[in-house]
Design an enzyme around this catalytic site. Sequence first.
Site, mmCIF file in Angstrom:
data_model
loop_
_atom_site.group_PDB
_atom_site.id
_atom_site.type_symbol
_atom_site.label_atom_id
_atom_site.label_comp_id
_atom_site.label_asym_id
_atom_site.label_seq_id
_atom_site.Cartn_x
_atom_site.Cartn_y
_atom_site.Cartn_z
ATOM 1 N N SER A 86 35.104 83.302 45.641
ATOM 2 C CA SER A 86 35.078 83.767 44.248
ATOM 3 C C SER A 86 34.042 83.081 43.369
ATOM 4 O O SER A 86 33.756 83.550 42.268
ATOM 5 C CB SER A 86 36.462 83.595 43.623
ATOM 6 N N LYS B 60 31.228 85.131 42.057
ATOM 7 C CA LYS B 60 31.438 86.066 40.946
ATOM 8 C C LYS B 60 30.592 85.717 39.726
ATOM 9 O O LYS B 60 30.170 86.604 38.987
ATOM 10 C CB LYS B 60 32.921 86.090 40.567
ATOM 11 N N TYR C 201 30.469 93.072 48.077
ATOM 12 C CA TYR C 201 31.385 92.060 47.541
ATOM 13 C C TYR C 201 31.886 91.149 48.656
ATOM 14 O O TYR C 201 31.901 89.915 48.510
ATOM 15 C CB TYR C 201 32.564 92.747 46.836
ATOM 16 N N TYR D 154 41.876 81.125 37.641
ATOM 17 C CA TYR D 154 42.942 82.116 37.725
ATOM 18 C C TYR D 154 44.112 81.778 36.803
ATOM 19 O O TYR D 154 43.903 81.370 35.673
ATOM 20 C CB TYR D 154 43.377 82.303 39.187
ATOM 21 N N VAL E 247 38.538 80.345 47.257
ATOM 22 C CA VAL E 247 39.553 80.016 48.267
ATOM 23 C C VAL E 247 38.936 79.400 49.525
ATOM 24 O O VAL E 247 39.661 79.026 50.441
ATOM 25 C CB VAL E 247 40.414 81.241 48.634
#
Length: 337
Positions: free
Chosen positions: A97, A100, A221, A273, A291
């Site tokens: 992530s 991103k 992605y 998050y 992660v």
Amino acid sequence: MNNNSFLFSAKGIYIAAFLSFNTIMYAQKAADISTISEKTLNSILEKNRTYSTQGKVADYIPELGKMDGKAIAFSVVEKNGRVVNVGDVHKKFTMQSISKIIALMIAVNEKGESGVFDKMGYFGTDKPFNHFSNLETTGKPLNPMMNAGAILTTSLISGEGEKPFLKILEMVRYITKDQTIDYSKSVYESEKSTGHRNRGMFYLMKNNGLISGNEDQLDNYFKQCSIELTAEDLAKIGYFFANQCVRFDGDAKYKNEEVAKLVESQMLIAGMYEFSGEYARTVGLPSKSGVGGGITVSVPGRMGIGVFSPALDQHGNSSAGYHMILDLVKQYGLSLF
């Protein structure tokens, strides 16, 4: 001079003195960063190594489950480009992530902020990174840091086939100044074969008219999440956004204060998050986790921090990584608040 003029003048002198004092205090605080050494980081690393035994390596993506849960690394990049590394600094892991924030930068540079955020929100969340959130109600992702928003962000990057992914990869190579960085084919295949939840988000957004392309966009992605790098690379990425998109060696090719502010603000409110609110209270810095066990941190105007430890807490963030960052922030007074 009448009383009002005197009060106004006195107030002005007070404010000037106050700002001057804060500037001096900030400079002194910033100067403390120069004392960060391998000994400093190693002490913090060893103190927090035990947290790696309390977390769990992500195994919902089979290839990630093969990571060594005991691996740990800590890196800092200062304003003058000085790099300080300790631990397993040569150990590579996937961005997941963290990619991103790179995709967001590219999409905004190409489409403009409104061209991206007309299709999603700026909101934080109390839900996990892979939650569908309000896709079934408002039809739009909450933010570009959760999976749904990130999938949409990547789909907005121009280019056919894997061109959007290659733009993300090239930007990572530029920021880190390392042309050898690539993605893990095995992790990509593992993510693609098990990414049914992400596939569901993709088709919900396609059904809502936010995405018009095919699954090539989703593959991009999966590929960006599979880019491999080190804790030092994460520190350089953190430095880049902390310094208005200027590289650690001073290269200002992509300098953009507004894009940096946008990315950092999203990191601050949603980068960790559902833990982001508590993290803002304890660490108080723009950060983005993955992660794969990495966390990149921006100390605005000052430095970048990168940590790696693949054992994750219940929020999907590196357990030892979080505590290393927290100790460094406390020791050097780095919090924004």
